[in-house]
Design a protein around this motif. Sequence first.
Motif, PDB file in Angstrom:
ATOM      1  N   GLU A 290       1.519   9.284  -5.990  1.00  0.00           N
ATOM      2  CA  GLU A 290       1.798  10.677  -5.629  1.00  0.00           C
ATOM      3  C   GLU A 290       3.084  11.218  -6.246  1.00  0.00           C
ATOM      4  O   GLU A 290       3.373  12.404  -6.125  1.00  0.00           O
TER       5      GLU A 290
ATOM      6  N   ARG B  43       0.869   3.959  -3.031  1.00  0.00           N
ATOM      7  CA  ARG B  43       0.521   5.369  -2.759  1.00  0.00           C
ATOM      8  C   ARG B  43       1.653   6.295  -3.180  1.00  0.00           C
ATOM      9  O   ARG B  43       1.415   7.339  -3.789  1.00  0.00           O
TER      10      ARG B  43
ATOM     11  N   LYS C  11       0.827  -1.211   0.000  1.00  0.00           N
ATOM     12  CA  LYS C  11       0.000   0.000   0.000  1.00  0.00           C
ATOM     13  C   LYS C  11       0.860   1.260   0.000  1.00  0.00           C
ATOM     14  O   LYS C  11       0.551   2.230  -0.691  1.00  0.00           O
TER      15      LYS C  11
END
Length: 91
Positions: free
Chosen positions: A58, A54, A50
């Motif tokens: 980003e 992420r 995760k």
Amino acid sequence: MNIDNLREQIDNLDSELLRIFNERANLALKIGEIKKGLALPVYDPSREKKIFKRMQEENPGPLDDQAIVRLFERVIDESRRLERIMTSREL
């Protein structure tokens, strides 16, 4: 801008990264204590996936996504190593 100004900016960022790395490590140690109390393993591959996902989402560049994953793998590995060392000392 000259090279000295740019190097000074890098030095400032390096100091900030050092502070952030240590702050992150302290939080990881707190999580390690909670995991220990709950008898949870130090390694949580789903959590790491995760984080990598992420960070890739980003990532504005110029580092490519694989570079970002390698950097975070290293940070997470060191946090996990510290967590193992500190929780084993308390046994």
